[in-house]
Design an enzyme around this catalytic site. Structure first.
Site, mmCIF file in Angstrom:
data_model
loop_
_atom_site.group_PDB
_atom_site.id
_atom_site.type_symbol
_atom_site.label_atom_id
_atom_site.label_comp_id
_atom_site.label_asym_id
_atom_site.label_seq_id
_atom_site.Cartn_x
_atom_site.Cartn_y
_atom_site.Cartn_z
ATOM 1 N N LYS A 1 0.883 -1.167 0.000
ATOM 2 C CA LYS A 1 0.000 0.000 0.000
ATOM 3 C C LYS A 1 0.926 1.223 0.000
ATOM 4 C CE LYS A 1 -1.719 3.078 1.887
ATOM 5 N NZ LYS A 1 -1.522 4.494 1.451
ATOM 6 N N CYS B 1 13.965 11.456 6.015
ATOM 7 C CA CYS B 1 13.816 11.133 7.442
ATOM 8 C C CYS B 1 15.142 11.196 8.183
ATOM 9 C CB CYS B 1 13.179 9.766 7.596
ATOM 10 S SG CYS B 1 13.986 8.538 6.581
ATOM 11 N N GLU C 1 10.131 16.837 14.188
ATOM 12 C CA GLU C 1 10.510 16.654 12.792
ATOM 13 C C GLU C 1 9.703 17.610 11.919
ATOM 14 O OE1 GLU C 1 9.341 12.944 10.808
ATOM 15 O OE2 GLU C 1 11.433 12.828 10.205
ATOM 16 N N GLU D 1 9.916 1.951 10.414
ATOM 17 C CA GLU D 1 10.945 2.955 10.074
ATOM 18 C C GLU D 1 10.256 4.303 10.196
ATOM 19 O OE1 GLU D 1 14.071 2.414 9.439
ATOM 20 O OE2 GLU D 1 14.066 0.247 9.161
#
Ligand code: NAD
Length: 462
Positions: A170, A279, A369, A245
């Site tokens: 997905k 990331c 972040e 992750e």
């Protein structure tokens, strides 16, 4: 690049169960470039059944044959490299040259590495009077983000297939065309029907249905920590394997002995690359107080050169998120040196490359972040404080250390609570394990460590 109107399930493009679609938008000009089906739990159910049916045959296929299929897949990706780069550029907005070198180049490298590993990995070993078999975990549900659309897919699908697992993917709703192109490549490479299946759709609908499906044996997720926490909880309740992750807030630590100009310039390039949507980006630059103003000046000059050449961020939603962090930085008292919340262009989801100085470790822009082209420069007085600041977030995905002597940088890197550290600008290694400490995740991707995530052991005693 043409959008498919169906799902790739059981080796063919099948109509979706429902009629809803997702618009794919080019972030450079905000034009709709295609529509893909918005999958539902029914589509996920079909795909998982196809993956389950294909599992016994693929798991029993000798590793050398699986390796040959992965090599064929790599070759198709090589042959379609330009098309991949153009597709990523169209739906992610990254400059074409970067798409060619990184968005197409890196997944080709990773697919090639798993073609080799499938052929050479020790799927069987002797431990005393036992023989230990490393067997595929089963049906994998892979859920991926948009920031490196093809890399994130290949970093899951290639090791899963090398291990003998079958997959339902997905992909992110912002970049589904790259995923459809990957499914075409799988078909062209001659992988058996059902070994790889694609369901496009929204996260809380198709993604959640896949993560919760009882017949999925392992969920491998890359994305935000918020969604990862939820997926981890669901998998835990079902006693199911999970790999996560997640986000990062990595530190680029410049020790006083380092080549300051090089460390700052490489550091700024690292943050601006892919419009800051990486990331593992080193979004906090830690500089000793004696070199602080010089570093700020160098960083400002380096960032100002980028202008709007870095490309836009992926969506209007992402742009407003990044802008609100920039506004928060100003409101909390950081010194805006370059950039700011205003868009450099009227059209497209562009954000100005932005550098903040006088950032303190407790500020929001030093803790959360941002996922945009925003660098925070933080001052430290001594090495102990640098370690404390570097380790002082909930994340631990990556980082960098710079020093005149490698040994000095390595000693510092060993004190960091993080999964990957580049020493004096070390090169990307597609075989090195990638993954996070703390809330940056669970599990590792890439190389043999990434392959072992998709294996479980059975030991026979003699
Ligand atoms: P996201 O978590 O919103 O989405 C990631 C994927 O999860 C998408 O496919 C989405 O459709 C799906 N999803 C969303 N809600 C879901 C749900 N309830 N159940 C199941 N699936 C769901 O993240 P994003 O905004 O697409 O990506 C940015 C984030 O990804 C950042 O936090 C970034 O750090 C992280 N990221 C981590 C890595 C890594 O390797 N550690 C790599 C890239 C991105």
């Amino acid at each position: 690049m043409k959008a498919h109107h169906g799902m790739y399930i059981g080796g063919e493009w099948r109509p979706a169960a429902g009629a809803d679609t997702i618009e794919v938008v080019n972030p450079v000009d905000e034009q709709v470039i295609g529509r893909v089906p918005a999958g539902t739990a029914a589509d996920v159910g079909h795909a998982v059944r196809a993956a389950r049916a294909a599992l016994p045959g693929w798991a029993a296929t000798p590793p050398a044959e699986r390796a040959a299929k992965l090599a064929a897949l790599r070759d198709v990706l090589v042959a379609r490299k330009d098309e991949i780069a153009e597709t990523v550029t169209a739906e992610l907005g990254s400059p074409l040259q970067f798409s060619q070198a990184v968005h197409a180049g890196v997944p080709i490298m990773v697919a090639g590495s798993y073609a080799e590993l499938a052929a050479t990995y020790a799927f069987e070993e002797k431990v005393g009077n036992s023989t230990v078999y490393h067997e595929p975990v089963g049906v994998v549900g892979a859920i991926t983000p948009w920031n490196y659309p093809l890399h994130q897919i290949v970093a899951k699908v290639a090791p899963a297939l090398a291990a003998g697992c079958t997959v339902v993917l997905k992909p992110a709703e912002d970049t589904p065309l790259t995923a459809q192109l990957f499914a075409e490549a799988v078909a062209e490479a001659g992988l058996p029907a059902g070994v790889f299946n694609l369901v496009t759709g929204l996260g809380p609908v198709a993604g959640q249905a896949l993560a919760e499906h009882p017949d999925v044996d392992l969920v491998s997720f890359t994305g935000s920590t918020a969604v990862g926490r939820r997926i981890g909880g669901t998998a835990g309740a079902a006693v199911k394997r999970v790999a996560l992750e997640l986000g990062g807030k990595s530190a680029n630590v410049i020790l006083p002995s380092a080549d300051l100009a090089k460390a700052v310039n490489v550091g700024v390039a690292n943050v601006m690359s892919n419009s800051g949507q990486t990331c593992s980006a080193w979004t906090r630059m830690l500089v000793h107080t004696s070199q602080y103003e010089e570093a700020v000046g160098l960083a400002a000059a380096a960032a100002a050169k980028y202008g709007d050449r870095i490309g836009p961020v992926v969506s209007a939603k992402q742009r407003s998120r990044v802008r609100s962090y920039i506004e928060k930085g100003v409101a909390e008292g950081a010194r805006l040196v370059v950039g700011g919340p205003e868009s450099p262009r009227e059209q497209g989801y562009f954000v100005s490359p932005t550098v903040f100085a006088d950032v303190t470790p407790d500020m929001t822009i030093a803790q959360e972040e941002i996922f945009g082209p925003v660098l925070s420069i933080i001052r430290y007085e001594d090495e102990e404080e640098a370690v404390r600041i570097a380790n002082g977030t909930v994340y631990g995905l990556a980082g960098a250390v710079w020093a005149a002597e490698e040994a000095e940088a390595v000693a510092f890197a060993r004190r960091l609570d993080t999964g990957q550290v580049d020493i004096n600008g070390g090169r990307f290694n597609p075989l090195a394990p990638f993954g996070g400490y703390k809330q940056s995740g669970v599990g590792r991707e890439l190389g043999p460590h990434g392959l072992s995530e998709y294996l479980q052991t059975k030991s026979l005693q003699f």
